[in-house]
Design a protein around this motif. Structure first.
Motif, PDB file in Angstrom:
ATOM      1  N   LEU A 187       0.843  -1.184   0.000  1.00  0.00           N
ATOM      2  CA  LEU A 187       0.000   0.000   0.000  1.00  0.00           C
ATOM      3  C   LEU A 187       0.884   1.242   0.000  1.00  0.00           C
ATOM      4  O   LEU A 187       1.816   1.338   0.797  1.00  0.00           O
ATOM      5  N   ALA A 188       0.598   2.171  -0.907  1.00  0.00           N
ATOM      6  CA  ALA A 188       1.298   3.454  -0.928  1.00  0.00           C
ATOM      7  C   ALA A 188       0.286   4.525  -0.546  1.00  0.00           C
ATOM      8  O   ALA A 188      -0.779   4.623  -1.160  1.00  0.00           O
ATOM      9  N   THR A 189       0.617   5.301   0.477  1.00  0.00           N
ATOM     10  CA  THR A 189      -0.291   6.340   0.954  1.00  0.00           C
ATOM     11  C   THR A 189       0.471   7.639   1.138  1.00  0.00           C
ATOM     12  O   THR A 189       1.689   7.646   1.285  1.00  0.00           O
ATOM     13  N   SER A 190      -0.285   8.729   1.141  1.00  0.00           N
ATOM     14  CA  SER A 190       0.334   9.988   1.531  1.00  0.00           C
ATOM     15  C   SER A 190       0.424   9.966   3.050  1.00  0.00           C
ATOM     16  O   SER A 190      -0.283   9.197   3.718  1.00  0.00           O
ATOM     17  N   ALA A 191       1.273  10.782   3.601  1.00  0.00           N
ATOM     18  CA  ALA A 191       1.461  10.792   5.055  1.00  0.00           C
ATOM     19  C   ALA A 191       0.208  11.249   5.786  1.00  0.00           C
ATOM     20  O   ALA A 191       0.062  10.991   6.975  1.00  0.00           O
ATOM     21  N   ASP A 192      -0.727  11.905   5.075  1.00  0.00           N
ATOM     22  CA  ASP A 192      -1.961  12.326   5.730  1.00  0.00           C
ATOM     23  C   ASP A 192      -3.050  11.261   5.676  1.00  0.00           C
ATOM     24  O   ASP A 192      -4.152  11.470   6.153  1.00  0.00           O
ATOM     25  N   GLY A 193      -2.759  10.093   5.081  1.00  0.00           N
ATOM     26  CA  GLY A 193      -3.700   8.983   5.101  1.00  0.00           C
ATOM     27  C   GLY A 193      -4.499   8.774   3.829  1.00  0.00           C
ATOM     28  O   GLY A 193      -5.454   8.001   3.822  1.00  0.00           O
ATOM     29  N   GLY A 219      -8.118  -8.144   0.264  1.00  0.00           N
ATOM     30  CA  GLY A 219      -8.664  -8.480   1.576  1.00  0.00           C
ATOM     31  C   GLY A 219      -8.371  -7.477   2.664  1.00  0.00           C
ATOM     32  O   GLY A 219      -8.715  -7.696   3.815  1.00  0.00           O
ATOM     33  N   VAL A 220      -7.725  -6.365   2.348  1.00  0.00           N
ATOM     34  CA  VAL A 220      -7.385  -5.349   3.341  1.00  0.00           C
ATOM     35  C   VAL A 220      -8.251  -4.116   3.110  1.00  0.00           C
ATOM     36  O   VAL A 220      -8.414  -3.685   1.966  1.00  0.00           O
ATOM     37  N   GLU A 221      -8.794  -3.581   4.154  1.00  0.00           N
ATOM     38  CA  GLU A 221      -9.547  -2.329   4.055  1.00  0.00           C
ATOM     39  C   GLU A 221      -8.526  -1.197   3.927  1.00  0.00           C
ATOM     40  O   GLU A 221      -8.047  -0.652   4.922  1.00  0.00           O
ATOM     41  N   THR A 222      -8.199  -0.845   2.692  1.00  0.00           N
ATOM     42  CA  THR A 222      -7.087   0.071   2.448  1.00  0.00           C
ATOM     43  C   THR A 222      -7.332   1.477   2.982  1.00  0.00           C
ATOM     44  O   THR A 222      -6.398   2.114   3.466  1.00  0.00           O
ATOM     45  N   GLU A 223      -8.557   1.960   2.928  1.00  0.00           N
ATOM     46  CA  GLU A 223      -8.837   3.303   3.449  1.00  0.00           C
ATOM     47  C   GLU A 223      -8.584   3.344   4.953  1.00  0.00           C
ATOM     48  O   GLU A 223      -7.967   4.287   5.464  1.00  0.00           O
ATOM     49  N   ALA A 224      -9.038   2.327   5.661  1.00  0.00           N
ATOM     50  CA  ALA A 224      -8.814   2.265   7.112  1.00  0.00           C
ATOM     51  C   ALA A 224      -7.329   2.092   7.423  1.00  0.00           C
ATOM     52  O   ALA A 224      -6.800   2.716   8.348  1.00  0.00           O
ATOM     53  N   ALA A 225      -6.650   1.258   6.636  1.00  0.00           N
ATOM     54  CA  ALA A 225      -5.214   1.054   6.855  1.00  0.00           C
ATOM     55  C   ALA A 225      -4.443   2.343   6.612  1.00  0.00           C
ATOM     56  O   ALA A 225      -3.514   2.677   7.361  1.00  0.00           O
TER      57      ALA A 225
END
Length: 178
Positions: free
Chosen positions: A23-29, A38-44
């Motif tokens: 998963l690649a995210t910005s530091a603000d989520g 199988g992973v809830e990516t928004e929550a992660a």
């Protein structure tokens, strides 16, 4: 950019069969790209931002400098998070039997490539450590998203040689240690 970042995530998962998600995210989520069935990516992603805020505070109060990576071992595997450029985070999920050395090697390389993609083709220079925090102010998620707050990826510093003092018991001692 999202397509290229997703390709990097798929590439690392194809090289390490023990990875169960990336998963690649910005530091603000905010989710930038994911390959995490199988992973809830928004929550992660949101939890990643919260953890980063806590890690920044912990690193500050312990004098460890700007965090670049975090590894958590759970009952069924590992979660490893790496700074990827100025304000992006790579999170890898791995099975319990993963080789941690290889996980770090591949994770750091992938984070560097993602950082270059997100930051516009150039890797960010190492960021200075954040200003010391007072006990009454704690960084918010917005503070984590500030450029350089997560820490730029960089080659790890080499471990300096240590010189041991001469032994007094007559036995010879090594002069350097790595």
């Amino acid at each position: 950019m999202e397509t290229e970042v997703r390709s990097e995530l798929r590439r690392i998962r194809s090289r390490m069969f023990q990875l169960t998600g990336a998963l690649a995210t910005s530091a603000d989520g905010t989710v930038l790209a994911e390959d995490s069935p199988g992973v809830e990516t928004e929550a992660a992603a949101a939890q990643t931002a919260d953890v980063l805020a806590a890690v920044l505070r912990l690193a500050d109060v312990t004098g460890r400098g700007t965090p670049r990576e975090l590894v958590v071992r759970g009952g069924s595997g590992y979660l490893a998070t790496y700074a990827a450029g100025r304000s992006t985070v790579l999170t890898l999920l791995a099975e319990d039997g993963v080789n941690l050395g290889r996980l770090h090697l591949e994770g750091r390389r992938c984070a560097a490539r993602i950082g270059e993609l997100v930051d516009g083709g150039t890797a960010a220079p190492p960021a200075p450590d954040p200003a010391p925090l007072s006990p009454t102010t704690a960084p918010t998620t917005a503070a984590v998203a500030a450029p350089g707050a997560v820490g730029a990826t960089a080659a790890p510093a080499s471990v300096p040689h240590r010189t041991h003092p001469p032994r007094t018991d007559g036995a010879s001692a090594p002069t350097t240690h790595r």
